[in-house]
Design an enzyme around this catalytic site. Sequence first.
Site, PDB file in Angstrom:
ATOM      1  N   ARG A  69       0.847  -1.208   0.000  1.00 10.67           N
ATOM      2  CA  ARG A  69       0.000   0.000   0.000  1.00 10.67           C
ATOM      3  C   ARG A  69       0.881   1.256   0.000  1.00 10.67           C
ATOM      4  O   ARG A  69       0.569   2.252  -0.655  1.00 10.67           O
ATOM      5  CB  ARG A  69      -0.897  -0.025   1.246  1.00 10.67           C
ATOM      6  CG  ARG A  69      -1.939   1.077   1.254  1.00 10.67           C
ATOM      7  CD  ARG A  69      -2.855   1.003   2.467  1.00 10.67           C
ATOM      8  NE  ARG A  69      -3.453  -0.302   2.664  1.00 10.67           N
ATOM      9  CZ  ARG A  69      -4.465  -0.783   1.964  1.00 10.67           C
ATOM     10  NH1 ARG A  69      -5.007  -0.055   1.013  1.00 10.67           N
ATOM     11  NH2 ARG A  69      -4.935  -1.997   2.180  1.00 10.67           N
ATOM     12  N   MET A  94     -11.631   3.467  -5.016  1.00 11.52           N
ATOM     13  CA  MET A  94     -11.963   2.361  -4.119  1.00 11.52           C
ATOM     14  C   MET A  94     -10.750   1.776  -3.382  1.00 11.52           C
ATOM     15  O   MET A  94     -10.805   0.656  -2.887  1.00 11.52           O
ATOM     16  CB  MET A  94     -12.695   1.259  -4.884  1.00 11.52           C
ATOM     17  CG  MET A  94     -13.955   1.742  -5.599  1.00 11.52           C
ATOM     18  SD  MET A  94     -15.105   2.621  -4.528  1.00 11.52           S
ATOM     19  CE  MET A  94     -15.940   1.239  -3.777  1.00 11.52           C
ATOM     20  N   HIS A 113     -18.339   9.901   0.131  1.00 12.54           N
ATOM     21  CA  HIS A 113     -18.822   8.636   0.690  1.00 12.54           C
ATOM     22  C   HIS A 113     -20.346   8.572   0.580  1.00 12.54           C
ATOM     23  O   HIS A 113     -21.033   9.528   0.970  1.00 12.54           O
ATOM     24  CB  HIS A 113     -18.381   8.501   2.148  1.00 12.54           C
ATOM     25  CG  HIS A 113     -18.733   7.162   2.717  1.00 12.54           C
ATOM     26  ND1 HIS A 113     -18.051   6.004   2.379  1.00 12.54           N
ATOM     27  CD2 HIS A 113     -19.721   6.788   3.559  1.00 12.54           C
ATOM     28  CE1 HIS A 113     -18.615   4.980   3.003  1.00 12.54           C
ATOM     29  NE2 HIS A 113     -19.621   5.423   3.722  1.00 12.54           N
ATOM     30  N   GLU A 146      -5.860   9.695   8.665  1.00 12.31           N
ATOM     31  CA  GLU A 146      -5.172   8.388   8.667  1.00 12.31           C
ATOM     32  C   GLU A 146      -6.145   7.216   8.785  1.00 12.31           C
ATOM     33  O   GLU A 146      -5.772   6.071   8.560  1.00 12.31           O
ATOM     34  CB  GLU A 146      -4.154   8.315   9.819  1.00 12.31           C
ATOM     35  CG  GLU A 146      -2.896   9.145   9.627  1.00 12.31           C
ATOM     36  CD  GLU A 146      -3.107  10.618   9.958  1.00 12.31           C
ATOM     37  OE1 GLU A 146      -4.239  11.003  10.360  1.00 12.31           O
ATOM     38  OE2 GLU A 146      -2.148  11.389   9.800  1.00 12.31           O
ATOM     39  N   ASP A 149     -12.590   6.558   6.058  1.00  8.08           N
ATOM     40  CA  ASP A 149     -13.894   7.237   6.101  1.00  8.08           C
ATOM     41  C   ASP A 149     -14.107   7.956   7.430  1.00  8.08           C
ATOM     42  O   ASP A 149     -15.160   7.852   8.063  1.00  8.08           O
ATOM     43  CB  ASP A 149     -15.036   6.224   5.858  1.00  8.08           C
ATOM     44  CG  ASP A 149     -14.990   5.655   4.447  1.00  8.08           C
ATOM     45  OD1 ASP A 149     -14.470   6.330   3.544  1.00  8.08           O
ATOM     46  OD2 ASP A 149     -15.481   4.528   4.252  1.00  8.08           O
ATOM     47  N   GLU A 178     -24.633  13.399  -4.931  1.00  9.87           N
ATOM     48  CA  GLU A 178     -23.166  13.471  -5.047  1.00  9.87           C
ATOM     49  C   GLU A 178     -22.751  14.412  -6.173  1.00  9.87           C
ATOM     50  O   GLU A 178     -21.816  15.204  -6.017  1.00  9.87           O
ATOM     51  CB  GLU A 178     -22.593  12.081  -5.339  1.00  9.87           C
ATOM     52  CG  GLU A 178     -22.699  11.112  -4.181  1.00  9.87           C
ATOM     53  CD  GLU A 178     -22.079   9.752  -4.491  1.00  9.87           C
ATOM     54  OE1 GLU A 178     -21.748   9.043  -3.543  1.00  9.87           O
ATOM     55  OE2 GLU A 178     -21.934   9.398  -5.682  1.00  9.87           O
TER      56      GLU A 178
HETATM   57  C1  GRF Z   1     -20.007   6.819  -5.850  1.00 12.86           C
HETATM   58  O1  GRF Z   1     -21.366   6.647  -5.566  1.00 12.86           O
HETATM   59  C2  GRF Z   1     -19.187   6.901  -4.601  1.00 12.86           C
HETATM   60  O2  GRF Z   1     -19.846   7.457  -3.508  1.00 12.86           O
HETATM   61  C3  GRF Z   1     -18.905   5.448  -4.342  1.00 12.86           C
HETATM   62  O3  GRF Z   1     -18.647   4.911  -5.625  1.00 12.86           O
HETATM   63  C4  GRF Z   1     -19.446   5.603  -6.564  1.00 12.86           C
HETATM   64  C5  GRF Z   1     -18.554   5.968  -7.726  1.00 12.86           C
HETATM   65  O4  GRF Z   1     -19.321   6.357  -8.823  1.00 12.86           O
HETATM   66  N1  GRF Z   1     -17.786   5.284  -3.434  1.00 12.86           N
HETATM   67  P1  GRF Z   1     -18.680   7.054 -10.087  1.00 12.86           P
HETATM   68  O5  GRF Z   1     -17.461   6.254 -10.509  1.00 12.86           O
HETATM   69  O6  GRF Z   1     -18.340   8.464  -9.739  1.00 12.86           O
HETATM   70  O7  GRF Z   1     -19.765   6.977 -11.137  1.00 12.86           O
END
Ligand code: GRF
Length: 213
Positions: A69, A94, A113, A146, A149, A178
């Site tokens: 990592r 991710m 998130h 650190e 989420d 979002e």
């Molecule tokens: C989003 O809903 C984010 O919150 C989650 O993964 C999704 C990614 O979507 N962690 P995108 O790749 O922006 O379409």
Amino acid sequence: MTDAPLPIAILISGSGSNLQALIDASLRDELDCDITVVISDRHDVHGLKRAEAAGIPTAVVAWSEHKSRAEFTESICRTAEDHSARAMVLAGFMRILAPVAIERFPNAIINLHPALLPAFPGTHAVEMALEYGATLTGVTVHFVDEQVDHGPIIAQEALPVHVDDDADSLHARIQKVEHRLLPEVVAAFGRGDLTVEGRHVRWRQISLEETGS
Ligand code: GRF
């Protein structure tokens, strides 16, 4: 004289619909940041095509090509820095970054998130909210620290869980939020409107004069 927009890197792992929302805000001159590179941890994701279509440089820093990592994080930070980025926005990214990223970009990594943190952290937040029987969930945008989420919350917005929701229908409504909230936060950050005091993020108050009222 206007300040140059803040150079930022966007990190993605998939479809990149949030990246698209940031690109669209930038095209409307509403992002107050310059996206200098889009970095993916995987080859062949649709988000890379969105960046290419917008003429933004792309880079793949593949998780599978690193031994640890820490090494992966080092490559991500170096790639962002090579493109002069002074902040990183995790838009559907991710992977968990090693603490060295926070040393290199202190209070300058923003994560999105799909739940109201501290509820439902981790990668299956939408499914967890449904399984738990929550009647409200939402979106959190926060600075990365650190822990996973966990960093100081910049903005949150709640939305109801409907009785007939499944993960897809709920996630679709979450993503609508979002796509509005993330560009708003990134623009505020780019303007220097956000100040971190411990766990609290203060938004600069806009005076009536500035609004033109
Ligand atoms: C989003 O809903 C984010 O919150 C989650 O993964 C999704 C990614 O979507 N962690 P995108 O790749 O922006 O379409």
